[in-house]
Enzyme design. Structure first.
Site, mmCIF file in Angstrom:
data_model
loop_
_atom_site.group_PDB
_atom_site.id
_atom_site.type_symbol
_atom_site.label_atom_id
_atom_site.label_comp_id
_atom_site.label_asym_id
_atom_site.label_seq_id
_atom_site.Cartn_x
_atom_site.Cartn_y
_atom_site.Cartn_z
ATOM 1 N N ASN A 9 1.551 -41.539 -18.319
ATOM 2 C CA ASN A 9 0.921 -40.228 -18.490
ATOM 3 C C ASN A 9 0.798 -39.601 -17.109
ATOM 4 O O ASN A 9 -0.056 -39.995 -16.323
ATOM 5 C CB ASN A 9 -0.455 -40.406 -19.154
ATOM 6 C CG ASN A 9 -1.228 -39.103 -19.230
ATOM 7 O OD1 ASN A 9 -0.688 -38.030 -18.956
ATOM 8 N ND2 ASN A 9 -2.495 -39.197 -19.596
ATOM 9 N N LYS A 11 -0.159 -36.723 -16.319
ATOM 10 C CA LYS A 11 -1.243 -35.732 -16.229
ATOM 11 C C LYS A 11 -0.716 -34.463 -15.556
ATOM 12 O O LYS A 11 0.462 -34.130 -15.732
ATOM 13 C CB LYS A 11 -2.459 -36.350 -15.526
ATOM 14 C CG LYS A 11 -2.853 -37.693 -16.185
ATOM 15 C CD LYS A 11 -4.183 -38.240 -15.777
ATOM 16 C CE LYS A 11 -4.441 -39.532 -16.529
ATOM 17 N NZ LYS A 11 -5.741 -40.131 -16.222
ATOM 18 N N HIS A 95 -6.707 -37.342 -25.498
ATOM 19 C CA HIS A 95 -7.010 -38.032 -24.237
ATOM 20 C C HIS A 95 -8.442 -37.701 -23.829
ATOM 21 O O HIS A 95 -8.928 -36.597 -24.052
ATOM 22 C CB HIS A 95 -6.018 -37.595 -23.145
ATOM 23 C CG HIS A 95 -6.111 -38.454 -21.927
ATOM 24 N ND1 HIS A 95 -7.091 -38.281 -20.979
ATOM 25 C CD2 HIS A 95 -5.377 -39.526 -21.526
ATOM 26 C CE1 HIS A 95 -6.943 -39.212 -20.035
ATOM 27 N NE2 HIS A 95 -5.912 -39.976 -20.347
ATOM 28 N N GLU A 97 -9.667 -36.884 -21.106
ATOM 29 C CA GLU A 97 -9.786 -35.690 -20.251
ATOM 30 C C GLU A 97 -9.760 -34.425 -21.095
ATOM 31 O O GLU A 97 -10.421 -33.436 -20.769
ATOM 32 C CB GLU A 97 -8.667 -35.708 -19.193
ATOM 33 C CG GLU A 97 -8.942 -36.769 -18.135
ATOM 34 C CD GLU A 97 -7.710 -37.407 -17.512
ATOM 35 O OE1 GLU A 97 -6.603 -36.856 -17.621
ATOM 36 O OE2 GLU A 97 -7.875 -38.486 -16.905
ATOM 37 N N GLU A 167 -8.641 -46.529 -24.130
ATOM 38 C CA GLU A 167 -8.860 -46.231 -22.715
ATOM 39 C C GLU A 167 -10.361 -46.075 -22.451
ATOM 40 O O GLU A 167 -10.927 -44.988 -22.690
ATOM 41 C CB GLU A 167 -8.153 -44.921 -22.333
ATOM 42 C CG GLU A 167 -6.664 -44.939 -22.556
ATOM 43 C CD GLU A 167 -5.948 -43.924 -21.664
ATOM 44 O OE1 GLU A 167 -5.083 -44.356 -20.889
ATOM 45 O OE2 GLU A 167 -6.271 -42.725 -21.732
ATOM 46 N N GLY A 173 -8.776 -43.975 -13.675
ATOM 47 C CA GLY A 173 -8.700 -43.428 -12.331
ATOM 48 C C GLY A 173 -9.751 -43.968 -11.377
ATOM 49 O O GLY A 173 -9.947 -43.435 -10.287
ATOM 50 N N SER A 212 -6.611 -47.647 -15.197
ATOM 51 C CA SER A 212 -6.320 -48.375 -13.955
ATOM 52 C C SER A 212 -5.349 -49.548 -14.156
ATOM 53 O O SER A 212 -5.512 -50.601 -13.539
ATOM 54 C CB SER A 212 -7.618 -48.841 -13.279
ATOM 55 O OG SER A 212 -8.394 -47.718 -12.882
HETATM 56 P P1 13P Z 1 -5.201 -44.329 -14.637
HETATM 57 O O1 13P Z 1 -4.112 -45.330 -14.917
HETATM 58 O O2 13P Z 1 -4.910 -43.427 -13.481
HETATM 59 O O3 13P Z 1 -6.546 -44.965 -14.580
HETATM 60 O O4 13P Z 1 -5.224 -43.337 -15.924
HETATM 61 C C1 13P Z 1 -5.275 -43.884 -17.185
HETATM 62 C C2 13P Z 1 -5.047 -42.808 -18.169
HETATM 63 O O5 13P Z 1 -5.872 -41.923 -18.351
HETATM 64 C C3 13P Z 1 -3.773 -42.797 -18.908
HETATM 65 O O6 13P Z 1 -3.792 -41.886 -19.948
#
Ligand code: 13P
Length: 250
Positions: A9, A11, A95, A97, A167, A173, A212
């Site tokens: 992903n 982003k 997601h 976010e 997740e 992150g 992560s």
């Molecule tokens: P990270 O791997 O940067 O922690 O992000 C995970 C994520 O949100 C994947 O959709």
């Protein structure tokens, strides 16, 4: 057996030129791998261009979001048929976010999932608890609610095509990961919830871990019986680390 899915992903990262460079690199590094399914999810504006590059390769293409209507006066939105016609296979839905910054609800997630299936896209539905919810012992309640509402009204046949990404929000992150055992337990719980609603199809559906994921923790995560791959954020932007993660899942 469930074939693991490692999805990157990206982003809101990479211009078209940067995206094409990364994809060309990944195509080279990952060619010939077929024991693990590999997908990349670039920003929407790059999908059509990248679709041409990954055609006839082992990389599948995913979008990061979509709207549930097929067309109309919805300024700024992109529909499932639009994604399908540029060669998209998967779409990330719900997601954390999007839930947090764009106020997406479980009901909206459900509408998007149904619209994705109508256009023959495969949804990757994200669920997961906040740190506060985890500390208050509410992890299972939260994911149960998200899974039940997000998947409501689907058929067992659709379910087999769907992917869930567990997740935990506090692990995204932050460099913190759920331990592989903890992730496995929550994912096993999610599968039980799905089984109670959809029967044995739940055993064919893939459930990924995300948060992560890095080259140094993928192997341990993948040794867990319930974890069917990873949704990778930051580490998917670097060709070395994404390649190592895919290889770690073999
Ligand atoms: P990270 O791997 O940067 O922690 O992000 C995970 C994520 O949100 C994947 O959709």
């Amino acid at each position: 057996m469930r074939k693991p899915l490692i999805a990157g992903n990206w982003k809101m990262n990479k211009t078209l030129e940067q995206a094409e460079e990364l994809v060309q690199d990944l195509i080279q590094r990952l060619q010939g791998i077929d024991q693990v399914e590999i997908a990349i999810c670039p920003p929407a504006v790059n999908l059509a261009g990248i679709s041409n590059l990954v055609k006839d390769t082992n990389l599948r293409l995913g979008a990061q979001n979509m709207y549930w209507e097929e067309s109309g006066a919805y300024t700024g939105e992109i529909s499932a048929p639009m994604l399908k016609t540029v060669g998209v296979n998967y779409v990330i839905i719900g997601h954390s976010e999007r839930r947090e910054y764009f106020a997406e609800t479980d009901q909206e997630v459900n509408r998007k999932v149904k619209a994705a299936f109508k256009a023959a896209l495969r949804p990757i539905v994200c669920v997961g608890e906040t740190l506060a919810e985890r500390e208050q012992g509410q992890t299972r309640d939260k994911v149960r609610e998200q899974v039940k509402a997000g998947l409501a009204g689907l058929t067992p046949e659709q379910l087999v095509e769907l992917v869930i990404a567990y997740e935990p929000i506090w692990a995204i992150g932050t460099g913190k990961t759920a331990s592989a055992e903890e992730a496995n337990q929550v994912i096993a719980y999610i599968r039980r919830i799905v089984r109670s609603g959809f029967g044995a199809s739940a055993d064919l559906m893939r459930i990924q871990y995300g948060g992560s994921v890095k080259p140094d923790n993928i192997v341990e995560l993948m040794t867990q019986p319930e974890i069917d791959g990873a949704l990778v954020g930051g580490a998917s932007l670097d060709p070395d680390s994404f390649t190592s993660i895919v290889r770690g899942a073999l």
